[in-house]
Write a protein that holds these residues in place. Structure first.
Motif, short mmCIF file in Angstrom:
data_model
loop_
_atom_site.label_atom_id
_atom_site.label_comp_id
_atom_site.label_asym_id
_atom_site.label_seq_id
_atom_site.Cartn_x
_atom_site.Cartn_y
_atom_site.Cartn_z
N GLU A 121 0.86 -1.42 -0.09
CA GLU A 121 -0.12 -0.08 -0.14
C GLU A 121 0.72 1.27 -0.06
O GLU A 121 0.40 2.10 -0.73
CB GLU A 121 -0.82 0.15 1.34
N PHE A 122 1.98 1.18 0.70
CA PHE A 122 2.63 2.51 0.88
C PHE A 122 3.43 2.92 -0.40
O PHE A 122 3.44 4.24 -0.96
CB PHE A 122 3.88 2.44 1.83
N ASP A 123 3.69 1.87 -1.21
CA ASP A 123 4.45 1.90 -2.53
C ASP A 123 3.23 2.53 -3.51
O ASP A 123 3.58 3.45 -4.33
CB ASP A 123 4.84 0.83 -3.11
N ILE A 124 2.02 1.91 -3.44
CA ILE A 124 0.80 2.40 -4.16
C ILE A 124 0.57 3.86 -3.98
O ILE A 124 0.60 4.54 -5.00
CB ILE A 124 -0.43 1.46 -3.99
N ARG A 125 0.49 4.34 -2.68
CA ARG A 125 0.18 5.61 -2.42
C ARG A 125 1.25 6.70 -3.12
O ARG A 125 0.72 7.60 -3.74
CB ARG A 125 -0.07 5.64 -1.13
N ASN A 126 2.40 6.12 -3.14
CA ASN A 126 3.48 6.83 -3.57
C ASN A 126 3.49 7.01 -5.10
O ASN A 126 3.62 8.00 -5.66
CB ASN A 126 4.88 6.42 -3.07
N ILE A 127 3.23 6.00 -5.72
CA ILE A 127 3.25 5.82 -7.19
C ILE A 127 2.08 6.84 -7.73
O ILE A 127 2.17 7.53 -8.49
CB ILE A 127 3.06 4.46 -7.84
N VAL A 128 0.77 6.52 -7.04
CA VAL A 128 -0.28 7.19 -7.64
C VAL A 128 -0.08 8.74 -7.20
O VAL A 128 -0.47 9.59 -8.13
CB VAL A 128 -1.50 6.55 -6.78
N ILE A 266 -3.10 -4.43 -0.13
CA ILE A 266 -3.54 -3.10 0.39
C ILE A 266 -4.71 -3.33 1.39
O ILE A 266 -5.16 -4.35 1.82
CB ILE A 266 -3.99 -2.35 -0.53
N SER A 267 -4.90 -2.27 2.22
CA SER A 267 -5.81 -2.46 3.39
C SER A 267 -7.43 -2.40 3.03
O SER A 267 -7.65 -1.89 1.97
CB SER A 267 -5.54 -1.22 4.47
N PRO A 268 -8.14 -3.04 3.72
CA PRO A 268 -9.66 -3.10 3.05
C PRO A 268 -10.10 -1.74 2.99
O PRO A 268 -10.96 -1.55 2.13
CB PRO A 268 -10.42 -3.76 4.14
N CYS A 269 -9.84 -0.80 3.87
CA CYS A 269 -10.52 0.59 3.75
C CYS A 269 -10.08 1.11 2.40
O CYS A 269 -10.85 1.93 1.77
CB CYS A 269 -10.16 1.29 4.89
N PHE A 270 -8.79 1.06 2.20
CA PHE A 270 -7.99 1.70 1.09
C PHE A 270 -8.70 0.97 -0.12
O PHE A 270 -8.98 1.67 -1.01
CB PHE A 270 -6.61 1.73 1.14
#
Length: 738
Positions: A121-128, A266-270
């Motif tokens: 998730e951290f990488d995904i947030r950063n890329i997006v 990724i987390s369920p909420c995200f």
């Protein structure tokens, strides 16, 4: 010696060729003195090129690169004129000199075996976030990229962080309301209108962004990856607006999906947030991708800041998502929290999700939480959020009633995997690849959650031990109060016994003796409770230290074992074999054997040592909370008993006072008046005066020692404690007897 040679110019030298594309190739150059690195792109005409068209595209790319300045877009670099002139001779008509992004591109990241089912998730947030910033900036400058794909998102390390940068502006165009259609870019990331329409707008970049976001979450593109373009277009034409993925099963059935695949990191909420947001960029109607935030009509080229796609994405990226791992049922939960969410509301939701009664929930805080040491009624859920904690949950929870809810090793197995394992068979190559991918995710998740569990268990033990250690001060306070109370009791009872005959003679002993018996009975209970509580606290403290010592001794060994058993190299090799091997059946046998071996070796959920440690920590926690309650109650009882003793001592003192003063008066007024000189020189007849003098001296001493009392208050308190002065009462008793 000439500054020019085949491999470089002056201090600049060519290091290696980085890669090549349809119309150019990129080489790495480095300055031998400064160690600065540059990526230099040169034009390479394909055999069937249109020289005029390709030349114009190349000039545009260089112009755009020089014009656009943004941290998430690869920057052009100025070099000394002599070096630039050399490069222009080497790479006619003109090279593009850019900053070097040393960590490769997003495609290489996606090809890593641990990212087969998506990235963390951290990488995904950063890329997006990086991709969003780059697109918004380009569109604000009136430029559309038109070829956004993982290969064109390169990575540079800046201050220890990975920064993704958009590159390759070869197909970029200035935005008008529409762009004349040309099949540029990469087919898998094309918006449908690029293929089917005569023109399209800059919203083609939004579609490409949506495809990439889906791919980095799930590890696969959303719409029929690997299928021919005819299937791609025909199915997209029929796509519902809520559909964010279309797949083709191993038995050739097409299926529409409105949610992300369950195999992700990724987390369920995200995940829920993204499932709603992805409907915008992956809408077949390009106008719906550019819908305004206020739902107003779109005309011309709207500002990116006014678009719903970016406003909703900004909200998603700024959301404070609290991750919670539950030891009890081996699951990960997540919640979007804010200042307005109450502790009670959060615990109610968590109780429902974890199926643990709210009163039985134990909230475990990791050491990374520097805000609070314990989640009490005075805290808010927002205080549980840890901004820079990405690789572990921010909170752990469990119940103090039992250990793991389900020790079955089928926890986490998908329906696809269970069906294949039940049949011990795969249908065809596509089915085999699907099963292998699910197996990789299962093994990966077991290792990830087992690691979370071990950290939760250690944090639980350390947290409880810290509570116990800090509570030692309260136990010491209780002990000090107990010994003071016991000493005061002994003095009081001693003085009561020493003056018993006098009190009986004056008819004041009955009430004092009755109250004293009640006081003694009360103190016996306190004494018994104090001894048992202190001993239990010492026992809990010792057992807590022993448990932590045992856990610390085995912790790294457990993590190493988890890492070894849950290494996904073997299932990834099987996955790759399914892609190329001729005998699927033989590879399937290897896969089922691997799974059976994994189940036999997967000790974690059935480890007696881990369960015993967890049970021990839970029992220590429960017992400590009981001790906390008892100590608080015992301190309160001791305070009340001390106050009662003070009142009884005051009554006793008052009785003796009255006896002493009445005795002195009788000596003066009686029929046989003693010799006045003898009386004045005798200490026996000056008892009242001596009491007053001692009372005032005691009160003054108490005030000078820092007690926050007035002289009147101190005098009253002094009366109640003067009974402890045995020397005084020896003199009083002798005086009264005479």
């Amino acid at each position: 010696m000439s500054r020019e040679d085949r491999g470089g110019f002056g201090d600049w030298q060519i290091v290696k060729r980085l890669g090549s594309g349809g119309n150019g190739e990129v080489s790495l150059w480095q300055n031998r003195k400064t160690r600065q690195k540059l990526a230099i792109k040169s034009l390479k005409f394909p055999p069937d090129h249109d020289q005029q068209k390709d030349g114009r595209r190349w000039r545009d790319e260089i112009a755009f690169a020089r014009e656009i300045k943004h941290e998430n877009i690869v920057q052009s670099v100025n070099v000394p004129e002599e070096f630039k002139a050399y490069l222009m001779r080497q790479y006619p008509p003109e090279p593009l000199i850019m900053e070097y992004c040393e960590k490769g591109d997003l495609r290489k990241k996606l090809q890593m075996q641990e990212h087969l089912n998506g990235m963390p998730e951290f990488d995904i947030r950063n890329i997006v976030k990086c991709m969003r910033n780059a697109i918004v900036h380009m569109h604000s400058k009136g430029i559309s990229h038109r070829d956004i794909k993982p290969e064109n998102l390169v990575i540079k390390e800046v201050n220890g962080c990975e920064v993704y940068k958009l590159t390759d502006l070869g197909y970029a165009r200035e935005i008008t309301s529409t762009i004349e259609a040309s099949h540029v870019g990469t087919f898998e990331y094309f918006a449908p209108e690029v293929i089917t329409e005569l023109s399209y707008s800059n919203t083609v970049d939004y579609w490409s962004m949506g495809v990439i976001v889906f791919e980095i979450i799930c590890g696969v593109r959303p719409f029929l990856p690997g299928s021919p373009v005819t299937d791609f277009i025909s199915k997209l034409k029929l796509k519902d607006p809520k559909t964010i993925a279309i797949t083709k099963s191993h038995d050739n059935r097409f299926e529409n999906h409105s949610t992300l695949f369950e195999q992700n990191q990724i987390s369920p909420c995200f995940k829920r947030f993204l499932e709603v947001w992805l409907r915008i960029p992956l809408d077949v109607n390009p106008r719906n991708r550019a819908i305004r935030t206020d739902n107003g009509p779109v005309s011309g080229t709207p500002s990116p800041a006014s678009l719903k796609i970016f406003n909703d994405l900004d909200y998603l990226l700024s959301a404070t998502i609290l991750t919670v791992f539950c030891m009890h049922n081996f699951r990960l939960f997540s919640y979007n929290i804010s200042e307005g969410i109450t502790r009670e509301g959060f615990l109610t939701t968590l109780s429902t999700d974890t199926e643990i009664p709210k009163d039985d929930l134990v909230i475990i805080l990791p050491p990374e939480n520097v805000h609070i040491a314990r989640f009490t009624s005075s805290n808010k859920p927002i205080e549980l959020y840890i901004d820079d904690l990405h690789d572990k949950p921010m909170v752990y929870c469990t119940t103090d009633k039992d250990t793991l809810k389900d020790t079955s090793q089928n926890v986490g197995l998908s329906a696809v995997l269970l069906e294949a394992l039940g049949d011990n068979n795969v249908k065809n190559r596509k089915h085999a690849l699907e099963v292998a991918k699910h197996l990789i995710f299962y093994v990966q998740q077991q290792g990830r959650f087992a690691t979370f569990f071990m950290h939760a268990l250690l944090n639980y033990a350390v947290m409880v031990d810290d509570w116990i250690f800090k509570f030692q001060g309260k136990v010491d306070e209780m002990s000090t109060m107990f010994w003071q109370l016991k000493g005061a009791m002994q003095f009081y009872l001693l003085q009561l016994d020493q003056t018993k005959n006098i009190l009986v003679e004056k008819n004041v002993s009955a009430k004092l003796e009755d109250n004293s018996e009640k006081l003694i009975e009360r103190f016996k209970k306190i004494n018994d409770l104090f001894i048992r509580t202190r001993n239990r606290f010492i026992s809990v403290l010792r057992r807590s230290k022993t448990t932590i010592s045992e856990l610390n001794a085995s912790f790294n060994d457990h993590l190493s074992t988890i890492e070894k058993i849950c290494d996904i190299s073997t299932p990834c090799e099987l996955y790759n074999k399914f892609r190329v091997c001729s005998s699927i059946a033989d590879t399937a046998k290897e896969m089922f054997k691997y799974f059976n071996d994994f189940q036999k070796n997967w000790f974690f959920l059935n480890s007696a040592q881990i369960k015993n440690i967890q049970t021990s920590v839970s029992e220590i926690h429960v017992e400590f909370e009981i001790i906390e309650t008892v100590v608080d109650g015992l301190i309160k009882q001791q305070v009340e008993t001390q106050q009662l003793l003070n009142r009884m001592a005051a009554d006793f003192s008052k009785s003796l006072w009255e006896i002493a003063t009445s005795t002195a008066s009788a000596t003066i007024d009686g029929p046989n008046i003693p010799d006045l000189d003898g009386i004045l020189s005798s200490k026996q007849v000056n008892v009242a005066e001596e009491l007053c003098e001692l009372e005032n001296s005691c009160a003054s001493a108490m005030i000078s020692n820092g007690e926050n009392w007035s002289m009147v208050e101190a005098s009253e308190e002094a009366k109640s404690i003067l009974i402890l002065n045995s020397d005084l009462w020896d003199r009083v008793e002798r005086s009264l007897q005479k």
